[in-house]
Scaffold this motif. Structure first.
Motif, PDB file in Angstrom:
ATOM      1  N   LYS A 157      71.284  49.420  -3.791  1.00 59.05           N
ATOM      2  CA  LYS A 157      72.060  48.398  -2.923  1.00 59.05           C
ATOM      3  C   LYS A 157      71.449  48.043  -1.716  1.00 59.05           C
ATOM      4  O   LYS A 157      71.294  47.022  -1.351  1.00 59.05           O
ATOM      5  CB  LYS A 157      73.431  49.007  -2.823  1.00 59.05           C
ATOM      6  CG  LYS A 157      74.279  48.902  -4.065  1.00 59.05           C
ATOM      7  CD  LYS A 157      75.629  49.170  -3.810  1.00 59.05           C
ATOM      8  CE  LYS A 157      76.053  50.621  -3.723  1.00 59.05           C
ATOM      9  NZ  LYS A 157      77.699  50.819  -3.647  1.00 59.05           N
ATOM     10  N   LYS A 182      69.950  44.395  -0.843  1.00 59.49           N
ATOM     11  CA  LYS A 182      70.531  43.693   0.560  1.00 59.49           C
ATOM     12  C   LYS A 182      69.389  43.419   1.229  1.00 59.49           C
ATOM     13  O   LYS A 182      69.223  42.159   1.774  1.00 59.49           O
ATOM     14  CB  LYS A 182      71.468  44.538   1.125  1.00 59.49           C
ATOM     15  CG  LYS A 182      72.341  44.038   2.278  1.00 59.49           C
ATOM     16  CD  LYS A 182      72.986  45.057   3.031  1.00 59.49           C
ATOM     17  CE  LYS A 182      73.824  44.481   4.252  1.00 59.49           C
ATOM     18  NZ  LYS A 182      72.708  44.160   5.192  1.00 59.49           N
ATOM     19  N   VAL A 224      76.901  49.527 -11.107  1.00 61.31           N
ATOM     20  CA  VAL A 224      76.577  48.622  -9.993  1.00 61.31           C
ATOM     21  C   VAL A 224      76.226  47.224  -9.904  1.00 61.31           C
ATOM     22  O   VAL A 224      76.610  46.233  -9.405  1.00 61.31           O
ATOM     23  CB  VAL A 224      75.317  49.294  -9.074  1.00 61.31           C
ATOM     24  CG1 VAL A 224      74.988  48.417  -7.801  1.00 61.31           C
ATOM     25  CG2 VAL A 224      75.540  50.845  -8.533  1.00 61.31           C
ATOM     26  N   TYR A 268      77.774  43.254  -8.829  1.00 64.72           N
ATOM     27  CA  TYR A 268      77.019  42.135  -8.144  1.00 64.72           C
ATOM     28  C   TYR A 268      77.527  40.681  -8.934  1.00 64.72           C
ATOM     29  O   TYR A 268      77.501  39.782  -8.282  1.00 64.72           O
ATOM     30  CB  TYR A 268      75.526  42.180  -8.488  1.00 64.72           C
ATOM     31  CG  TYR A 268      74.900  43.196  -7.311  1.00 64.72           C
ATOM     32  CD1 TYR A 268      74.742  42.746  -6.067  1.00 64.72           C
ATOM     33  CD2 TYR A 268      74.354  44.258  -7.694  1.00 64.72           C
ATOM     34  CE1 TYR A 268      74.157  43.488  -5.142  1.00 64.72           C
ATOM     35  CE2 TYR A 268      73.945  45.183  -6.721  1.00 64.72           C
ATOM     36  CZ  TYR A 268      73.549  44.752  -5.383  1.00 64.72           C
ATOM     37  OH  TYR A 268      73.055  45.475  -4.528  1.00 64.72           O
ATOM     38  N   LEU A 293      80.414  43.748  -2.573  1.00 70.43           N
ATOM     39  CA  LEU A 293      79.125  43.423  -3.031  1.00 70.43           C
ATOM     40  C   LEU A 293      78.942  42.098  -3.854  1.00 70.43           C
ATOM     41  O   LEU A 293      77.997  41.311  -3.063  1.00 70.43           O
ATOM     42  CB  LEU A 293      78.717  44.513  -4.329  1.00 70.43           C
ATOM     43  CG  LEU A 293      77.371  45.053  -4.228  1.00 70.43           C
ATOM     44  CD1 LEU A 293      76.815  45.399  -2.923  1.00 70.43           C
ATOM     45  CD2 LEU A 293      77.228  45.887  -5.370  1.00 70.43           C
TER      46      LEU A 293
END
Length: 242
Positions: free
Chosen positions: A106, A110, A130, A134, A143
């Motif tokens: 992450k 980013k 994860v 997104y 996110l």
């Protein structure tokens, strides 16, 4: 070589799938690629066949030295990507790629999507759970909303633990991030608004933003939960709050 648990190392070993993934990365139509966390060079070996310029950034010193010996014609940077100055590699438009350590995926994503060097599609293998956060769709997440400011995300394919050694305890996903033209003002404030709105995800917006500088704007959607609202709706709340 065994993967180091402290660095979250799970090395990709699926040859057929590896070829398919590199073909996907190749569609970015750039001449240069920056691979993050190349490990033993599984993907590097294939990337040098389809890109003119290959740069790899590897935190593990032992692996970085092996990569220099194995691939003398590429640029090997032995540094933690999270500490690396991206201005050093901005001169040539490049595609970002990597099978990322799950524990730092992450912050890596980013850093890339928010950087000026993010001008071409990026492709990453990350934990499936994860990756799904997104994707910009309801129910939205912090996110998905904050990443959608900078990029459009697309899930390409899921990858089983059998494609790695050692096998991780989770499934993985290849996901792409396509840069967007950014026409949003007050991005720092917008991200603050989104973060505060998700302080208590099950509470409505009015409760989460009570006593904040966004309280007036929350009246627009006061009965909604934060995951119900799109990025455009958060932008509307921000404008109403200023």
């Amino acid at each position: 070589m065994k993967g180091k648990r402290s660095l979250g190392q799970n090395f990709f070993i699926n040859n057929n799938l590896g070829e398919y993934i590199v073909e996907k990365v190749k569609t970015s139509n750039t001449k240069s690629v920056i691979e993050i966390g190349p490990g033993l060079g599984f993907f590097t070996q294939r990337l040098i066949n389809v890109f003119e310029n290959v740069t790899v950034i590897e935190k593990d010193s032992e692996l970085a030295n092996n990569l220099r010996l194995q691939f003398p014609n590429i640029s090997v940077i032995n540094e933690d990507f999270l500490n690396f100055d991206l201005n050093q590699i901005m001169e040539i438009p490049s595609t970002y790629f990597g099978s990322l350590p799950y524990n730092v995926s992450k912050p890596i994503v980013k850093k890339i999507v928010e950087s000026k060097s993010f001008t071409n599609p990026a492709y990453f293998i990350i934990q499936k759970e994860v990756a799904e956060k997104y994707i910009y769709k309801k129910p939205y997440s912090t996110l998905s909303l904050t990443t959608h400011i900078y990029s459009n995300c697309k899930k390409i394919l899921d990858i089983s633990p059998d494609s790695f050694k050692p096998k991780p305890h989770v499934n993985s996903t290849l996901i792409s991030f396509i840069p967007k033209e950014i026409n949003i003002q007050n991005i720092p404030l917008l991200k603050d608004l989104i973060t505060l709105s998700f302080r208590h995800p099950r509470k409505n917006l009015l409760n989460n933003l009570k006593g904040t500088k966004f309280q007036n704007g929350s009246q627009l959607y006061k009965t909604y939960r934060p995951s119900d609202l799109s990025l455009d709706q958060y932008i509307e709340i921000l404008k109403y709050s200023l």
